[in-house]
Design a protein around this motif. Structure first.
Motif, PDB file in Angstrom:
ATOM      1  N   LEU A  81      28.291  30.609  46.752  1.00 27.46           N
ATOM      2  CA  LEU A  81      27.961  32.030  46.897  1.00 27.46           C
ATOM      3  C   LEU A  81      28.904  32.671  47.906  1.00 27.46           C
ATOM      4  CD1 LEU A  81      26.029  34.394  46.283  1.00 27.46           C
ATOM      5  CD2 LEU A  81      24.675  33.649  48.231  1.00 27.46           C
TER       6      LEU A  81
ATOM      7  N   THR B 243      31.920  35.063  46.544  1.00 27.34           N
ATOM      8  CA  THR B 243      31.813  36.472  46.927  1.00 27.34           C
ATOM      9  C   THR B 243      33.065  36.913  47.672  1.00 27.34           C
ATOM     10  OG1 THR B 243      29.430  36.189  47.108  1.00 27.34           O
ATOM     11  CG2 THR B 243      30.365  38.156  48.101  1.00 27.34           C
TER      12      THR B 243
ATOM     13  N   VAL C 168      29.939  32.446  40.367  1.00 25.25           N
ATOM     14  CA  VAL C 168      29.529  33.463  41.341  1.00 25.25           C
ATOM     15  C   VAL C 168      30.552  34.590  41.339  1.00 25.25           C
ATOM     16  CG1 VAL C 168      29.205  33.944  43.788  1.00 25.25           C
ATOM     17  CG2 VAL C 168      28.285  31.844  42.817  1.00 25.25           C
TER      18      VAL C 168
ATOM     19  N   VAL D 232      29.631  38.550  40.702  1.00 23.56           N
ATOM     20  CA  VAL D 232      29.796  39.488  41.813  1.00 23.56           C
ATOM     21  C   VAL D 232      30.935  40.463  41.532  1.00 23.56           C
ATOM     22  CG1 VAL D 232      30.334  39.685  44.269  1.00 23.56           C
ATOM     23  CG2 VAL D 232      28.849  37.865  43.476  1.00 23.56           C
ATOM     24  N   GLN D 233      31.991  39.935  40.931  1.00 19.09           N
ATOM     25  CA  GLN D 233      33.150  40.753  40.629  1.00 19.09           C
ATOM     26  C   GLN D 233      32.783  41.931  39.727  1.00 19.09           C
ATOM     27  OE1 GLN D 233      35.539  41.643  37.456  1.00 19.09           O
ATOM     28  NE2 GLN D 233      35.455  39.480  37.309  1.00 19.09           N
TER      29      GLN D 233
ATOM     30  N   ARG E  48      29.951  43.344  39.371  1.00 25.19           N
ATOM     31  CA  ARG E  48      29.117  44.271  40.124  1.00 25.19           C
ATOM     32  C   ARG E  48      29.975  45.136  41.063  1.00 25.19           C
ATOM     33  NH1 ARG E  48      24.084  46.597  40.026  1.00 25.19           N
ATOM     34  NH2 ARG E  48      23.480  47.111  42.145  1.00 25.19           N
TER      35      ARG E  48
ATOM     36  N   ILE F 225      25.423  44.985  46.270  1.00 21.22           N
ATOM     37  CA  ILE F 225      25.733  43.847  45.398  1.00 21.22           C
ATOM     38  C   ILE F 225      24.676  42.748  45.477  1.00 21.22           C
ATOM     39  CG2 ILE F 225      28.238  44.274  45.442  1.00 21.22           C
ATOM     40  CD1 ILE F 225      28.508  41.910  47.355  1.00 21.22           C
TER      41      ILE F 225
ATOM     42  N   ALA G 196      23.502  40.973  42.311  1.00 19.78           N
ATOM     43  CA  ALA G 196      24.527  40.089  41.751  1.00 19.78           C
ATOM     44  C   ALA G 196      24.612  38.800  42.570  1.00 19.78           C
ATOM     45  CB  ALA G 196      25.887  40.788  41.727  1.00 19.78           C
ATOM     46  N   LEU G 197      24.407  38.917  43.893  1.00 18.53           N
ATOM     47  CA  LEU G 197      24.453  37.720  44.731  1.00 18.53           C
ATOM     48  C   LEU G 197      23.324  36.785  44.345  1.00 18.53           C
ATOM     49  CD1 LEU G 197      25.242  39.179  48.281  1.00 18.53           C
ATOM     50  CD2 LEU G 197      26.805  38.333  46.537  1.00 18.53           C
TER      51      LEU G 197
ATOM     52  N   GLY H  81      24.088  35.308  40.937  1.00 15.64           N
ATOM     53  CA  GLY H  81      25.191  34.371  41.084  1.00 15.64           C
ATOM     54  C   GLY H  81      24.724  33.050  41.689  1.00 15.64           C
TER      55      GLY H  81
ATOM     56  N   SER I 264      26.954  41.159  32.343  1.00 20.74           N
ATOM     57  CA  SER I 264      27.693  40.472  33.402  1.00 20.74           C
ATOM     58  C   SER I 264      27.886  39.002  33.066  1.00 20.74           C
ATOM     59  CB  SER I 264      27.001  40.639  34.743  1.00 20.74           C
ATOM     60  OG  SER I 264      25.699  40.139  34.700  1.00 20.74           O
TER      61      SER I 264
END
Lengths: 275, 315
Positions: free
Chosen positions: A75, A79, A150, A154-155, A157, A188, A191-192, A195, A270
């Protein structure tokens, strides 16, 4: 557009194909008979047997620890990578990094596993670390492929996020670090979470890579399940599978809800950004 | 939930301290952010591939580690480099490897086409469904994608076994049991079954963006649905088809679990050969050479994927 019967029929058949084997597995986990597919009566005895099996419980505990550690490390690293590639437009080695982060997504498991094992062995003879293989080397291997997932979540988002919020905070005098903690991070956050969950499940599920990089005494749950399946059918594997499927279904449900609430496009969008 | 937090009047102390510490060290936050993941990926992704290449040029020997050293240091500070090409020669001369290689590509390609034929209508159906249904159906596609791969393959064995669900069902109609397990057929079913979500998701992402007015225009101009599909929908969905195809084809080539649990002893696939070379024969250099040979097949599709990936980042 005129809707013919072809699409719905294909979709129903497709979903039936996806779900029939899983559903039958769950049903037969409650079968009393040792012959897994011959129904002889309802019973939860395989669940009881499962909970009394120290080998399975030990492997499950180890797998959960590894999954927790790998997902958390992945993570952080994934990230950071997403921020670097989305926010910093130009820096040396950017294209190379973009390539390296997405390659583990499609790299065949046997190659990843073999290459990491050979690395660990070579490192051990050169610098004496890691001494032998076990939990630590599995965590390193899992972190490496989980961070790619991850990163993807995250990307996408970060790309969707309204950058003017960050700019406004910056204009008001916030340092980049404060902007990240106060603005970017809360936005974010969904998304975290997804992920991390994705990394956690993938780590929990991995058989091939773990088999290469594990050492004596560090058999993960998939490794134990695989050797049981290889020996023949055992009804307690059905019970174990049903528990895992139940937990995953719950987890995916929660993750999807979080994503749907936090984002215009649902989790599918996503997840499919993986390409 | 995406809401901006309340503006706080005072900076939390730990944050302030962290910031001060960083600026005192004279490192920019930017460099730090790039540094950690870049170093990790270099050590644990890039270097291992180089190590595999190196070891593929060595030979098996008894001892720990079970391969010969490429570099030997002489007494007077001389260094001798010994490279063996025997592993690669073996790959081309032994029909086991050549057959496994060709067979893997064949099985992966056919399974990918079947997954496309099955996944395309499903993705299209989901993309055209009403908002409510779309989310439910999407979740139904994603759920197996998150569920244990190994357990899904195991579920298939219970389904296709001699006394499995399908044969029990056929038995009700007096049909003789079919032999499905331990055949190439089971491997095809296994690959399509486990990788189908990877085909559907990118196709869906592409098809859901399809402009409905184009289809209406086509219909207004008198085109039949099939014609509209071939002239408009299909060409516009090519990026989705490429992405889905690569996501199924690449991992399927190196698949180990499916041929080993569902396939028969004759189902040669390169991932399984690599596994046996490593675990049964403990021939690490040979396994490394097999890995390098496998990389050469998947490297072009991987580059295509990376181009698509960096295009998403640039967006």
């Amino acid at each position: 557009m005129r809707k013919g019967p072809f699409l719905p029929t294909a979709a129903i058949l497709g979903f039936a194909f996806l779900y029939a084997p899983i559903i039958s597995l769950v049903i037969f986990s409650f079968n009393e008979n040792r012959l897994v597919t011959v129904w002889s009566g309802f019973s939860v005895k395989w669940y009881g047997e499962l909970l009394a099996d120290p080998q399975i419980l030990g492997a499950a505990g180890l797998s959960l620890q590894i999954a927790f550690a790998s997902a958390s490390l992945a993570l952080v690293l994934g990230t950071l990578m997403a921020i670097a590639l989305v926010r910093f437009r130009r820096f040396r080695g950017r294209t190379m990094l973009a390539g390296m982060i997405s390659a583990p997504l499609v790299m065949p498991d046997v190659i990843t596993g073999l290459s990491l094992l050979l690395l660990f062995v070579a490192m051990e003879s050169l610098i004496g670390w890691p001494a032998g293989r076990g939990t630590m080397t599995i965590i390193i291997a899992h972190t490496t492929f989980c961070m790619a997932y991850v990163f993807v979540v995250v990307q996408s988002r970060l790309v969707d996020m309204d950058i003017s919020l960050e700019e406004a905070a910056m204009d008001l005098g916030a340092t980049p670090f404060r902007v990240f903690v106060d603005i970017t991070l809360p936005i974010i956050a969904p998304a975290l979470i997804s992920g991390w969950l994705l990394g956690f499940t993938l780590s929990l599920d991995d058989l091939v890579i773990s088999s290469f990089v594990s050492g004596p005494g560090s058999s993960t749950l998939p490794m134990v399940i695989f050797s049981k399946i290889k020996l023949g059918v055992s009804p307690d594997v059905n019970a174990l599978a049903s528990i895992i499927i139940g937990v995953v279904a719950l987890g995916v449900g929660i993750a999807t809800l979080l994503q749907l609430r936090g984002q215009k496009n649902p989790v599918g969008a996503s997840a499919s950004e993986i390409m | 939930m995406s809401r901006t937090p309340e503006p706080s009047t005072s900076v939390p102390r730990p944050l302030k301290l962290a910031e001060q510490a960083l600026s005192r060290l004279g490192v920019s936050g930017r460099a730090l952010i790039i540094f950690a993941p870049a170093v990790w990926l270099t050590i644990f992704f890039l270097v291992p591939l180089a190590v595999v290449f190196g070891i593929s040029l060595s030979t098996k020997q008894f001892g720990r580690p079970p391969y010969s050293n490429l570099l030997t240091f002489g007494e007077a500070g001389t260094v001798q480099l010994t490279l063996h090409l025997s592993n690669f020669v073996k790959l081309f001369s032994d029909s086991l490897y050549v057959n496994a290689y060709i067979n893997s590509i064949k099985i992966a390609a056919i399974a990918t086409l079947i997954a496309l034929a099955l996944g395309y209508p499903m993705a299209y159906f989901i993309a055209r469904a009403s908002d409510r249904w779309r989310n439910v159906l999407l979740m139904l596609v994603i759920l197996p994608f998150w569920t244990s791969f190994l357990l899904r393959v195991y579920a298939l064995t219970g389904f296709m076994r001699g006394n499995g669900v399908i044969n029990n069902f056929l038995g009700l109609f007096g049909i003789e049991p079919l032999i499905m397990m331990q055949t190439d057929f089971a491997v095809y079913v296994g690959i399509v079954y486990t990788y189908l979500p990877f085909m559907i998701l990118p196709l869906y992402t592409n098809l859901v963006k399809l402009d409905g007015t184009l289809l209406e225009a086509s219909a207004d101009l008198g085109a039949r649905p099939l014609r509209t599909f071939l002239a408009i929908t299909l060409p516009l969905s090519v990026p989705g088809i490429i992405a889905g195809t690569m996501l199924v084809f690449i991992p399927a080539i190196g698949e180990f679990v499916i041929p080993s649990l569902l396939g028969g002893p004759g189902t040669l696939m390169i991932g399984r050969v690599l596994w046996d070379e490593f675990f049964s024969n403990t021939n690490w250099p040979r396994a490394a050479a097999v890995a390098i040979a496998m990389l050469i097949v998947v490297v072009v599709p991987i580059m295509l994927m990376q181009r698509a990936q960096s295009a998403t980042v640039e967006r």
